[in-house]
Scaffold this motif. Structure first.
Motif, PDB file in Angstrom:
ATOM      1  N   GLU B 235      44.799  34.428 -44.221  1.00  0.00           N
ATOM      2  CA  GLU B 235      46.163  34.213 -43.735  1.00  0.00           C
ATOM      3  C   GLU B 235      46.848  35.518 -43.354  1.00  0.00           C
ATOM      4  O   GLU B 235      47.805  35.530 -42.605  1.00  0.00           O
ATOM      5  CB  GLU B 235      47.007  33.557 -44.830  1.00  0.00           C
ATOM      6  CG  GLU B 235      46.629  32.124 -45.083  1.00  0.00           C
ATOM      7  CD  GLU B 235      47.648  31.454 -45.972  1.00  0.00           C
ATOM      8  OE1 GLU B 235      48.281  32.172 -46.763  1.00  0.00           O
ATOM      9  OE2 GLU B 235      47.810  30.234 -45.857  1.00  0.00           O
ATOM     10  N   TYR B 287      56.237  23.607 -31.751  1.00  0.00           N
ATOM     11  CA  TYR B 287      56.699  23.750 -33.142  1.00  0.00           C
ATOM     12  C   TYR B 287      58.210  23.610 -33.210  1.00  0.00           C
ATOM     13  O   TYR B 287      58.909  23.753 -32.197  1.00  0.00           O
ATOM     14  CB  TYR B 287      56.330  25.150 -33.661  1.00  0.00           C
ATOM     15  CG  TYR B 287      54.940  25.225 -34.258  1.00  0.00           C
ATOM     16  CD1 TYR B 287      54.735  24.988 -35.609  1.00  0.00           C
ATOM     17  CD2 TYR B 287      53.842  25.566 -33.462  1.00  0.00           C
ATOM     18  CE1 TYR B 287      53.464  25.077 -36.159  1.00  0.00           C
ATOM     19  CE2 TYR B 287      52.568  25.650 -34.001  1.00  0.00           C
ATOM     20  CZ  TYR B 287      52.385  25.410 -35.357  1.00  0.00           C
ATOM     21  OH  TYR B 287      51.149  25.488 -35.905  1.00  0.00           O
ATOM     22  N   ASP B 289      61.467  25.077 -35.835  1.00  0.00           N
ATOM     23  CA  ASP B 289      61.832  25.866 -37.019  1.00  0.00           C
ATOM     24  C   ASP B 289      62.898  25.120 -37.813  1.00  0.00           C
ATOM     25  O   ASP B 289      63.631  25.707 -38.600  1.00  0.00           O
ATOM     26  CB  ASP B 289      62.296  27.274 -36.644  1.00  0.00           C
ATOM     27  CG  ASP B 289      63.580  27.255 -35.831  1.00  0.00           C
ATOM     28  OD1 ASP B 289      64.109  26.141 -35.565  1.00  0.00           O
ATOM     29  OD2 ASP B 289      64.060  28.331 -35.448  1.00  0.00           O
ATOM     30  N   VAL B 304      46.384  28.498 -35.019  1.00  0.00           N
ATOM     31  CA  VAL B 304      47.689  29.153 -35.153  1.00  0.00           C
ATOM     32  C   VAL B 304      47.870  29.616 -36.605  1.00  0.00           C
ATOM     33  O   VAL B 304      47.510  28.904 -37.529  1.00  0.00           O
ATOM     34  CB  VAL B 304      48.837  28.180 -34.788  1.00  0.00           C
ATOM     35  CG1 VAL B 304      50.199  28.805 -35.126  1.00  0.00           C
ATOM     36  CG2 VAL B 304      48.783  27.825 -33.312  1.00  0.00           C
ATOM     37  N   ASN B 305      48.394  30.808 -36.782  1.00  0.00           N
ATOM     38  CA  ASN B 305      48.754  31.307 -38.110  1.00  0.00           C
ATOM     39  C   ASN B 305      50.271  31.242 -38.212  1.00  0.00           C
ATOM     40  O   ASN B 305      50.986  32.060 -37.624  1.00  0.00           O
ATOM     41  CB  ASN B 305      48.236  32.744 -38.273  1.00  0.00           C
ATOM     42  CG  ASN B 305      48.567  33.327 -39.631  1.00  0.00           C
ATOM     43  OD1 ASN B 305      49.709  33.249 -40.078  1.00  0.00           O
ATOM     44  ND2 ASN B 305      47.578  33.920 -40.277  1.00  0.00           N
ATOM     45  N   GLU B 306      50.731  30.254 -38.929  1.00  0.00           N
ATOM     46  CA  GLU B 306      52.176  29.991 -38.950  1.00  0.00           C
ATOM     47  C   GLU B 306      52.963  31.128 -39.590  1.00  0.00           C
ATOM     48  O   GLU B 306      54.092  31.406 -39.206  1.00  0.00           O
ATOM     49  CB  GLU B 306      52.446  28.656 -39.658  1.00  0.00           C
ATOM     50  CG  GLU B 306      51.810  27.499 -38.887  1.00  0.00           C
ATOM     51  CD  GLU B 306      52.039  26.134 -39.525  1.00  0.00           C
ATOM     52  OE1 GLU B 306      52.636  26.075 -40.612  1.00  0.00           O
ATOM     53  OE2 GLU B 306      51.625  25.131 -38.922  1.00  0.00           O
ATOM     54  N   VAL B 309      53.690  33.679 -37.001  1.00  0.00           N
ATOM     55  CA  VAL B 309      54.732  33.189 -36.090  1.00  0.00           C
ATOM     56  C   VAL B 309      56.108  33.353 -36.757  1.00  0.00           C
ATOM     57  O   VAL B 309      57.056  33.857 -36.156  1.00  0.00           O
ATOM     58  CB  VAL B 309      54.475  31.719 -35.702  1.00  0.00           C
ATOM     59  CG1 VAL B 309      55.668  31.156 -34.912  1.00  0.00           C
ATOM     60  CG2 VAL B 309      53.185  31.602 -34.889  1.00  0.00           C
ATOM     61  N   GLN B 310      56.177  32.941 -38.014  1.00  0.00           N
ATOM     62  CA  GLN B 310      57.443  33.053 -38.759  1.00  0.00           C
ATOM     63  C   GLN B 310      57.907  34.510 -38.807  1.00  0.00           C
ATOM     64  O   GLN B 310      59.080  34.807 -38.644  1.00  0.00           O
ATOM     65  CB  GLN B 310      57.256  32.551 -40.200  1.00  0.00           C
ATOM     66  CG  GLN B 310      57.191  31.042 -40.297  1.00  0.00           C
ATOM     67  CD  GLN B 310      56.756  30.573 -41.682  1.00  0.00           C
ATOM     68  OE1 GLN B 310      55.949  29.663 -41.788  1.00  0.00           O
ATOM     69  NE2 GLN B 310      57.273  31.189 -42.730  1.00  0.00           N
ATOM     70  N   GLU B 317      60.289  28.503 -42.830  1.00  0.00           N
ATOM     71  CA  GLU B 317      59.124  27.667 -42.587  1.00  0.00           C
ATOM     72  C   GLU B 317      59.184  26.961 -41.234  1.00  0.00           C
ATOM     73  O   GLU B 317      60.236  26.500 -40.801  1.00  0.00           O
ATOM     74  CB  GLU B 317      59.015  26.614 -43.702  1.00  0.00           C
ATOM     75  CG  GLU B 317      57.576  26.304 -44.071  1.00  0.00           C
ATOM     76  CD  GLU B 317      57.502  25.727 -45.473  1.00  0.00           C
ATOM     77  OE1 GLU B 317      57.305  24.515 -45.584  1.00  0.00           O
ATOM     78  OE2 GLU B 317      57.655  26.507 -46.448  1.00  0.00           O
ATOM     79  N   ILE B 318      58.054  26.871 -40.535  1.00  0.00           N
ATOM     80  CA  ILE B 318      57.993  26.135 -39.269  1.00  0.00           C
ATOM     81  C   ILE B 318      57.016  24.973 -39.421  1.00  0.00           C
ATOM     82  O   ILE B 318      56.196  24.957 -40.340  1.00  0.00           O
ATOM     83  CB  ILE B 318      57.538  27.043 -38.097  1.00  0.00           C
ATOM     84  CG1 ILE B 318      56.133  27.613 -38.379  1.00  0.00           C
ATOM     85  CG2 ILE B 318      58.534  28.172 -37.860  1.00  0.00           C
ATOM     86  CD1 ILE B 318      55.500  28.285 -37.163  1.00  0.00           C
ATOM     87  N   ALA B 319      57.099  24.011 -38.522  1.00  0.00           N
ATOM     88  CA  ALA B 319      56.199  22.853 -38.586  1.00  0.00           C
ATOM     89  C   ALA B 319      55.952  22.337 -37.181  1.00  0.00           C
ATOM     90  O   ALA B 319      56.757  22.560 -36.276  1.00  0.00           O
ATOM     91  CB  ALA B 319      56.829  21.753 -39.438  1.00  0.00           C
ATOM     92  N   LEU B 320      54.813  21.688 -37.002  1.00  0.00           N
ATOM     93  CA  LEU B 320      54.547  21.058 -35.706  1.00  0.00           C
ATOM     94  C   LEU B 320      55.639  20.019 -35.446  1.00  0.00           C
ATOM     95  O   LEU B 320      56.066  19.315 -36.356  1.00  0.00           O
ATOM     96  CB  LEU B 320      53.175  20.376 -35.716  1.00  0.00           C
ATOM     97  CG  LEU B 320      51.993  21.339 -35.550  1.00  0.00           C
ATOM     98  CD1 LEU B 320      50.666  20.626 -35.842  1.00  0.00           C
ATOM     99  CD2 LEU B 320      51.963  21.929 -34.114  1.00  0.00           C
TER     100      LEU B 320
END
Lengths: 567, 567
Positions: B235, B287, B289, B304-306, B309-310, B317-320
């Protein structure tokens, strides 16, 4: 270790809740800190002492053939229900549930775990005997935690368990452990007595000894012979019964005389108001074993020992009879009951049987009898040892010394459990003939954190702690008087480097503090030897201070290694 | 130790629930026994190994200037509420109430206790820095305890905590601990990597490294460079971004061409049904946020490494995005979204930016585009490292080696906590200018029981364990082939006495068992050297067996001391 780095803070005053000297000094000198009632952190100094004691215990256990293992603190509650101790232990047992609502206890001791462990591993006599031990944190939810480490709720113990094919084997294991305990306590310089004791909640009926650190603050009373090495818990101390009673001729001895003792119901009242000495009175106590009533006679200055009575009668718990019951049995309320004419079984303590004549209750309100003669006025069918030992009693073993009493702190306990646990938990083995037999067990505990406190309790003066060298956090404390004096600093540093290099544990007080502060802290912390590097340093001299002896001596630096090597 | 006395039972088969080799072998060889799920007893062999690891840890901690203390397991729940971890820890935190209904937790770690302890003891910068450590049982109510000691509910840890006046001091303490951890794991012969890692529930934002024992059964994935010593948790592994992108001339490059891809929503479907390689495809992921939507582009063979991105966006935290949200933002459902014409912020992974042309969704159901050119058909405003590292990636540090992946078991963790705890719990000091500042903290843990298991996992063969000499329960295992042969017995006993006398830890198999049983047990237990006393004894010869090398050699008894002294 340099004191500038050491994580220790000394305090002028101990917190008010610290009542015992060891508790006060361990707090003030920065050995321990309280996190919650009965729950302590061992600071670096305290941890060092604790580890030294641990190592002594480990060495002596290993030398006696015991094998170290480590059992968990988390114990399934079912095990404790199986051994029937879940309820017996009551609120002292700390309980919790895991995320699946399965119930656990935090082990206050490990009989259940070790018995089932050995049960599952060993099935043949060929693999016995076995002694295992562990050094492990224990949890006990004391109703009133106190005296610092002496009665904590989380504490460090060494517990050992022996497994044998028979009682002879247990005797041997018990002796090994008993001797190892003596060596451990000797190495820790503890003043103690191994005393015969009673079984507590731990169960079992076998022989057991408590190792008692002698101390005024101890909660237990220990009877000790002034000549031989007999020692026993007061409840357990036998009373020398003296000579056998011979048939006597009562002819010519006058009959008892009744006299008026209005409201004089107690020994104290009789003494004050009628000038009768307690040792000339017989107390007549009516007891019940739950069903039947009976009487116990002891001298006015003695106390009934209920355990001895129970043992004599072979019954369970006994209690003093209620008022109505006494009235019905003796025809009078307590205070005026007497043995003469009493239609109950009468247990007569040997000291009573030996009286020529005595004062007793008259069996009539506000009256006593004078001149009551044992054997004539009441039967001597049941004579025995029914009382607690008292100061001045003759030693039951050597028959010469007199018993004296001390207060003691229980630091160790060796106990012949027998087959109590092995039968309940099914720990059996096949003997040489192929028969299934329960293993014969012993258990042996030493409170390591309690031992630390007991040594502190016995080894201190007004200025602070005085550690025995074997368990002192450091052997030598170098006190550098002036850190700003180049010459002194060089000497102190050289000495520190030299001692450390040859493995002598040394604390160097290199703080920028006044001499007075350094002396005070050094005495409080209690390291056996202080080497004061001050003005003499210019002439290669240091002051050698013996903490215990309280002596000071100027010595040449070249002598220091030789001197401190033999501490 | 004589094996006739040793409390050990070897098993032919491990219980079915033991899945990992170390768990199976530690059970079969009699090192541990289970009391409850995730709760184990260390039998004498296991206790010996555990103590050797403890001692190595203690030596290295002491050598690095850390001071040992011992904090309680019972911790007031209020402390955990104050630090706001009471709820964060959730069900893993074991809780109980004492007899007064005061709530406690069983410490899974000791940040709260140590921070308040130091807060109460230290108030001046003069008494910092400080590193303290303890070796202590921890409790964590794992949802699924497994692999024996690897993920237990009661386990042994060394935890250390550093306190500094500033971040530079923390850097130094961190380095000291990092280096000490390396020495500890080296001395235990563990194959490991120190990897850059993310913060877990422990809190804080600082730098941290996990020490990972490399092992197939590890639950973590570690990216390691084939040339330099770069290693990171997957990660956390950075991806070498390659060369900078130059302005390009797109003239003469044909426009994208739409083609029919009915129901081909995944990379796998495109590959199978349209024969397009994943590395030629761009995945367009929408995504959110929590408020705004945005797109992330990665190559078809990348993930993707969330966290990256964050970090880039500086958001939480982000989510699809949900289906409806994707439809609204891209005009089509996921599977056919493309970057061309998308009116969202587009984050472009560097690998995508480097593609000459690619296949993407067409923004129209059942269609994709071929010949999409980055920089022409969508903007390269936000190019960065937005993906997990993948096998074959160039090392981000040396730029030469390629990344390979291993599974790892976390045995240690060093962590720059900063002021998270000191601020929450008020651990401040006065600096030289008299200003109050929060202490800057680090925490450092090693799972001692987990380390034991990890070494077992890495050191075994089909026959059993193969302990590194430094932590083996014994160094030498004397196998007396026939206890009934007087000559053999004399030789074995003499050898045993001789080795024991010079401090070489020796186990003597003096059991009346067949040779085959002895060899099997010896291999299972895994002591480094076995000395077989058999027929050669008459000629003063013993067989020297090296457990690890698997070699056997007949040597003269006179050589044994010299040989085993260097193991």
């Amino acid at each position: 270790m340099r004191q500038t780095n050491l994580f220790v803070t000394t305090l002028r005053e101990a917190p008010a809740e610290a009542e015992t000297v060891s508790h006060q000094l361990l707090l003030r000198a920065g050995y321990i800190r309280q996190l919650a009632a009965g729950v302590y952190t061992y600071m670096p100094l305290g941890r060092r002492v604790l580890r030294k004691i641990e190592n002594i215990v480990r060495e002596e256990m290993d030398a006696s053939g015991a094998q170290e293992l480590l059992m968990p603190s988390l114990q399934p509650a079912e095990l404790w229900k199986e051994s029937e101790r879940y309820d017996v232990y009551g609120k002292e047992l700390m309980k919790l549930q895991d995320r699946h609502e399965r119930e656990f206890v935090l082990g206050p001791t490990h009989e259940e775990v070790v018995t089932t462990l050995v049960r599952d591993e060993i099935s043949s006599y060929r693999r016995l005997p076995l002694i295992v031990y562990q050094i492990q944190t224990k949890f006990r939810d004391e109703r009133r935690p106190r005296s610092g480490l002496l009665r904590g709720r989380e504490f460090l113990m060494k517990d050992a368990y022996s497994f044998d094919t028979g009682w002879e084997g247990l005797d041997l294991a018990y002796e090994q452990m008993y001797n190892a305990y003596g060596r451990i306590l000797d190495r820790c310089s503890l003043t103690y007595r191994a005393v015969q004791a009673n079984a507590g909640a731990i169960g079992g009926k076998g022989q057991n000894h408590e190792f008692m650190a002698l101390s005024e603050i101890g909660e237990d009373t220990v009877a000790v012979c002034s000549i031989c090495d007999y020692a026993a818990n007061i409840e357990q101390a036998e009373v020398h019964s003296g000579d056998a009673f011979e048939e006597q001729d009562f002819s010519g001895i006058p009959a008892p005389v009744k006299f008026h003792t209005p409201n004089q119901k107690t020994i104290q009242q009789l003494e004050q108001e009628s000038q009768i000495k307690p040792q000339d009175i017989i107390k007549t106590l009516i007891y019940t074993d739950g069903g039947k009533n009976f009487a116990v006679l002891v001298r006015g200055d003695h106390e009934v020992n209920e355990l001895k009575v129970q043992k004599y009668l072979g019954c369970g718990e006994i209690a003093l009879a209620e008022y109505d019951s006494v009235q019905a049995a003796a025809g009078v309320g307590s205070g005026f009951v007497g043995p003469a004419g009493l239609s109950l079984t009468i247990l007569v303590d040997a000291a009573v049987a030996g009286m020529a004549e005595a004062v007793t209750g008259a069996g009539e309100k506000d009256y006593h009898l004078r001149g009551v003669v044992p054997g004539r006025d009441f039967l001597l069918t049941h004579v025995g040892d029914f009382r607690n030992a008292a100061t001045g009693d003759i030693c039951p073993v050597c028959g010469e010394g007199k018993l004296v009493f001390h207060q003691g702190i229980e630091v160790g306990h060796v106990f012949k459990l027998g087959t109590v646990y092995s039968e309940k938990l099914g720990a059996t083995f096949l003997d040489a003939a192929g028969r299934s037999q329960p293993m014969v067990m012993g258990c042996y505990g030493i409170g390591i954190s309690r031992l630390l406190s007991s040594v502190a309790e016995q080894n201190h003066d007004d200025q602070g702690l005085i550690w025995p060298a074997a368990i002192a956090p450091y052997t030598v404390h170098i006190l550098l008087m002036s850190v700003k004096d180049e010459g002194q600093r060089e000497v102190a540093e050289a000495l520190y480097a030299q001692l450390t290099a040859i493995g002598i544990e040394t604390l160097l007080d290199d703080r920028d503090e006044r001499a007075g502060v350094k002396f005070k802290d050094s005495e409080l912390i209690g390291i056996p030897v202080a080497l004061v590097v001050g003005k003499g340093a210019a002439e290669q001299k240091v002051e050698y201070m013996d903490r215990r002896a309280g002596t000071k001596e100027l010595i040449d630096i070249s002598e220091t290694v030789a001197r401190v090597s033999v501490v």
